[in-house]
Design a protein around this motif. Structure first.
Motif, PDB file in Angstrom:
ATOM      1  N   UNK A  10       0.832  -1.198   0.000  1.00  0.00           N
ATOM      2  CA  UNK A  10       0.000   0.000   0.000  1.00  0.00           C
ATOM      3  C   UNK A  10       0.871   1.254   0.000  1.00  0.00           C
ATOM      4  N   UNK A  11       1.950   1.242   0.768  1.00  0.00           N
ATOM      5  CA  UNK A  11       2.857   2.389   0.798  1.00  0.00           C
ATOM      6  C   UNK A  11       3.514   2.624  -0.554  1.00  0.00           C
ATOM      7  N   UNK A  12       3.973   1.544  -1.186  1.00  0.00           N
ATOM      8  CA  UNK A  12       4.607   1.673  -2.496  1.00  0.00           C
ATOM      9  C   UNK A  12       3.645   2.291  -3.502  1.00  0.00           C
ATOM     10  N   UNK A  86      10.294   2.822  -6.086  1.00  0.00           N
ATOM     11  CA  UNK A  86      11.118   3.107  -7.260  1.00  0.00           C
ATOM     12  C   UNK A  86      10.878   4.504  -7.820  1.00  0.00           C
ATOM     13  N   UNK A  87       9.631   4.943  -7.856  1.00  0.00           N
ATOM     14  CA  UNK A  87       9.325   6.247  -8.429  1.00  0.00           C
ATOM     15  C   UNK A  87       9.925   7.385  -7.606  1.00  0.00           C
ATOM     16  N   UNK A  88       9.969   7.221  -6.292  1.00  0.00           N
ATOM     17  CA  UNK A  88      10.585   8.246  -5.454  1.00  0.00           C
ATOM     18  C   UNK A  88      12.088   8.304  -5.691  1.00  0.00           C
ATOM     19  N   UNK A  89      12.701   7.145  -5.834  1.00  0.00           N
ATOM     20  CA  UNK A  89      14.144   7.104  -6.082  1.00  0.00           C
ATOM     21  C   UNK A  89      14.495   7.683  -7.453  1.00  0.00           C
ATOM     22  N   UNK A 107      19.561   3.385  -3.022  1.00  0.00           N
ATOM     23  CA  UNK A 107      19.283   1.960  -2.875  1.00  0.00           C
ATOM     24  C   UNK A 107      17.783   1.753  -2.695  1.00  0.00           C
ATOM     25  N   UNK A 108      17.190   0.892  -3.505  1.00  0.00           N
ATOM     26  CA  UNK A 108      15.793   0.537  -3.302  1.00  0.00           C
ATOM     27  C   UNK A 108      15.744  -0.646  -2.338  1.00  0.00           C
TER      28      UNK A 108
END
Length: 225
Positions: A10-12, A86-89, A107-108
């Motif tokens: 849910x967070x992702x 991934x989108x935040x990184x 780092x993911x």
């Protein structure tokens, strides 16, 4: 799938949706005019960084802490930005490239299971850990990665004491905690208390400060080494 796994999924998904506009919307959270930048500065200062230090930014998001960290550690220092989404990184990587920083590694990874590098001088997390399952264990895990004398600081939002239920729900909705069910869970769980207990038990000379009328907290301390 465990409840913790469902929460992570849910967070992702939540932060994938937020990533494109996160830098703008974060300035308006939890309300327009909230002193988020000043609170981030307090958290970085609590790390007592020196030039050349290695800092891990847990749940770094788009890298909003990086500029302040860079000013403290200089080009000989090192930043390791860790995030689950991934989108935040991707946004963080654009920030790093635009600034020309050559000492940042992204780092993911899940903060709970991140394999810290050796010789960590500081660990920072801002506006994130109260939404992470097992946040107290994350703090304890990070504390063990610190070199002797290393520092840890956690900044996040919380509910002020004796907040009415309707106002609690309104405030948490502004923070952006997923669904109605997760919002209720967040209020009931009071994760900042779990983090406070971990700060006290895992760090030397732990400090705890309530900020902005109790709507945020800054927990910090020194690693046991």
């Amino acid at each position: 799938m465990t409840e913790a796994d469902r929460t992570r999924e849910r967070l992702v998904e939540t932060y994938r949706r937020k990533a494109a506009h996160y830098d703008v919307t974060s300035r308006l959270s939890p309300v327009p005019g909230y002193p988020q930048h000043g609170q981030r500065l307090l958290a970085v200062r609590a790390l007592r960084l020196r030039a050349g230090a290695t800092v891990v930014d847990l749940a770094c998001g788009t890298g909003l802490n990086f500029a302040q960290l860079e000013r403290a550690i200089g080009p000989r220092g090192r930043i390791v930005g860790v995030d689950l989404t991934d989108a935040m990184l991707e946004r963080a990587e654009r920030r790093v490239e635009a600034a020309g920083w050559r000492n940042v590694r992204l780092v993911q990874a899940d903060a709970a299971g991140f394999d810290f590098p050796t010789g960590v001088d500081a660990v920072l997390s801002t506006y994130a850990l109260t939404q992470v399952p097992g946040c107290g264990a994350v703090v304890a895990h990070a504390a063990t990665a610190l070199r002797p004398g290393g520092r840890l600081a956690v900044l996040d939002l919380k509910l002020p004491a004796a907040t009415p239920g309707w106002l609690s729900r309104l405030g948490v909705a502004a923070v952006g905690v997923g669904s109605s069910a997760s919002l209720d869970e967040w209020i009931a769980h009071r994760p900042w208390e779990e983090i406070r207990a971990a700060v006290r038990s895992s760090l030397v000379e732990p400090a705890w400060a309530e900020l902005c009328f109790g709507t945020a907290f800054l927990g910090s301390g020194t690693g046991r080494g």
